[in-house]
Design a protein around this motif. Structure first.
Motif, short mmCIF file in Angstrom:
data_model
loop_
_atom_site.label_atom_id
_atom_site.label_comp_id
_atom_site.label_asym_id
_atom_site.label_seq_id
_atom_site.Cartn_x
_atom_site.Cartn_y
_atom_site.Cartn_z
N ARG A 1 -12.01 3.43 5.78
CA ARG A 1 -13.15 2.63 5.33
C ARG A 1 -12.89 1.14 5.56
NH1 ARG A 1 -17.28 4.44 1.88
NH2 ARG A 1 -18.50 2.68 1.21
N LEU A 2 -11.68 0.71 5.17
CA LEU A 2 -11.33 -0.71 5.35
C LEU A 2 -11.41 -1.12 6.82
CD1 LEU A 2 -8.10 -1.75 3.42
CD2 LEU A 2 -10.41 -2.58 3.04
N ALA A 3 -10.95 -0.22 7.68
CA ALA A 3 -10.92 -0.52 9.11
C ALA A 3 -12.33 -0.77 9.65
CB ALA A 3 -10.26 0.63 9.88
N ALA A 4 -13.32 -0.16 8.99
CA ALA A 4 -14.69 -0.27 9.50
C ALA A 4 -15.43 -1.48 8.94
CB ALA A 4 -15.44 1.01 9.14
N ILE A 5 -14.79 -2.21 8.03
CA ILE A 5 -15.48 -3.35 7.41
C ILE A 5 -15.22 -4.60 8.25
CG2 ILE A 5 -15.54 -4.85 5.36
CD1 ILE A 5 -14.72 -2.42 3.72
N SER A 6 -16.29 -5.31 8.54
CA SER A 6 -16.06 -6.52 9.34
C SER A 6 -15.90 -7.71 8.41
CB SER A 6 -17.19 -6.73 10.33
OG SER A 6 -18.38 -6.79 9.61
N VAL B 1 0.82 -1.21 0.00
CA VAL B 1 0.00 0.00 0.00
C VAL B 1 0.86 1.26 0.00
CG1 VAL B 1 -1.90 -1.19 1.18
CG2 VAL B 1 -0.22 0.08 2.53
N SER B 2 0.29 2.31 -0.57
CA SER B 2 1.00 3.59 -0.66
C SER B 2 0.63 4.52 0.48
CB SER B 2 0.65 4.29 -1.98
OG SER B 2 1.38 3.71 -3.02
N GLY B 3 1.46 5.54 0.63
CA GLY B 3 1.16 6.59 1.61
C GLY B 3 0.53 7.77 0.90
N GLY B 4 0.84 8.96 1.39
CA GLY B 4 0.25 10.17 0.81
C GLY B 4 -1.13 10.40 1.38
N ASN C 1 -4.78 5.06 10.74
CA ASN C 1 -6.06 4.97 10.03
C ASN C 1 -6.58 3.57 9.84
OD1 ASN C 1 -6.70 7.85 9.29
ND2 ASN C 1 -4.55 7.66 8.66
N LEU C 2 -5.67 2.57 9.92
CA LEU C 2 -6.11 1.20 9.70
C LEU C 2 -5.59 0.24 10.76
CD1 LEU C 2 -7.39 -1.02 7.85
CD2 LEU C 2 -5.21 -1.11 6.62
N LEU C 3 -4.28 0.14 10.87
CA LEU C 3 -3.70 -0.97 11.64
C LEU C 3 -4.13 -1.00 13.10
CD1 LEU C 3 -0.11 -0.87 10.10
CD2 LEU C 3 -2.11 -2.19 9.37
N LYS C 4 -4.22 0.19 13.72
CA LYS C 4 -4.56 0.14 15.15
C LYS C 4 -6.04 -0.16 15.38
CE LYS C 4 -5.13 4.93 16.60
NZ LYS C 4 -4.48 6.07 17.20
N LYS C 5 -6.83 -0.17 14.30
CA LYS C 5 -8.26 -0.42 14.45
C LYS C 5 -8.66 -1.85 14.08
CE LYS C 5 -9.08 4.36 13.14
NZ LYS C 5 -9.60 5.23 12.10
N ILE C 6 -7.70 -2.64 13.60
CA ILE C 6 -8.05 -4.01 13.18
C ILE C 6 -7.22 -5.00 13.99
CG2 ILE C 6 -8.72 -3.37 10.81
CD1 ILE C 6 -5.90 -4.31 9.90
N SER C 7 -7.62 -6.24 13.88
CA SER C 7 -6.86 -7.25 14.60
C SER C 7 -6.04 -8.04 13.57
CB SER C 7 -7.87 -8.13 15.34
OG SER C 7 -7.21 -9.17 15.93
N ILE C 8 -4.76 -7.74 13.53
CA ILE C 8 -3.88 -8.38 12.54
C ILE C 8 -2.59 -8.78 13.24
CG2 ILE C 8 -3.02 -6.09 11.76
CD1 ILE C 8 -2.78 -7.35 8.89
#
Ligand code: 6PG
Length: 242
Positions: free
Chosen positions: A55-60, A43-46, A92-99
């Motif tokens: 959005r991804l973080a909110a998808i179960s 994945v890219s930054g910016g 925005n993503l990693l801290k909101k998901i379980s990975i």
């Protein structure tokens, strides 16, 4: 040689674009997992993809335990610096998901130089993808952005990294404002199964015109031509306005 033609999708607003991208992510992930047991994405930054990561973080129900996330590029700043791509992804993503932590493949900026960091990242790619000498990773998905000067990843017009054909990663020396960086190289990007450009905002209309209408082959983004994979342009309509 590129035998694949790009597929273009235009969206009224970012909400629709992210919805489409989330469905594509899910589809590519599930095909990859069905085929080989894991999904490898870079994945890219910016600024553009921030809303998408939220959005991804909110998808179960996304298969995070079988998803391996790599970075396309990184600015050579500490991981907690506001300009760190990994930092943006974490917030925005990693801290909101379980990975699992071992599924996160960031570019270390604790090394003595961008060259040292690029070497270490290349070793990580070789080990993860179990590459033989001269082998190139095959990502299931690479998400890219486009800069107003036509750069993509950290492959800037005229840079040495753009010419790299042997290494999987390259250090990039830029001015203080843009920061030094580490980037994946064209051979890696062009070996992916799916490459998606995410383009949004009025300020991208001029570069979009150069790329799509004028076919300016000198732009780094125009050198993205997956050899056997699919290439998608997802564009918010503002970025396509004349
Ligand atoms: C980065 C990138 C870079 C980015 C473009 C577009 O670290 O900056 O990975 O290639 O995708 O510069 O950036 P914006 O989305 O901020 O316009």
């Amino acid at each position: 040689m590129n035998t694949v033609s790009a597929e273009y999708f235009f969206f009224k607003n970012l909400n629709e674009m992210w919805q489409f991208m989330a469905a594509k992510w899910r589809e590519i992930a599930s095909d990859a997992i069905e085929g080989k047991g894991y999904f490898a994405v870079a994945v890219s930054g910016g600024k553009t993809p921030v809303g998408f990561y939220q959005r991804l973080a909110a998808i179960s129900g996304l298969p995070w335990s079988k998803t391996h996330i790599f970075l396309v590029d990184e600015r050579f700043v500490p991981l907690f610096h506001p300009e760190s791509n990994y930092g943006m992804l974490r917030e925005n993503l990693l801290k909101k998901i379980s990975i699992p932590a071992q599924n996160l493949h960031y570019i270390s900026t604790l090394e003595s130089s961008p060259s040292a960091a690029a070497e270490i990242y290349e070793e990580e790619l070789r080990a993860f993808f179990k590459l033989p000498e001269g082998g190139v990773p095959e990502f299931d998905l690479i998400l890219l952005g486009i800069g107003e000067d036509g750069h993509t990843a950290s492959l800037f017009p005229g840079s040495e990294a753009l010419k790299e054909r042997k290494h999987l990663t390259a250090p990039v020396t830029l001015n203080r404002l843009l920061r030094d960086r580490v980037t994946l190289t064209l051979p890696v990007i062009n070996n992916a199964k799916n490459v998606v450009f995410l383009v949004s905002g009025k300020h991208k209309a001029a570069v979009a015109r150069k790329l799509l209408d004028e076919k300016d082959h000198s732009l780094p983004a125009s050198m993205v031509k997956p050899e056997k994979g699919r290439l998608f342009f997802l564009m918010e309509s503002e970025a396509r306005a004349s």
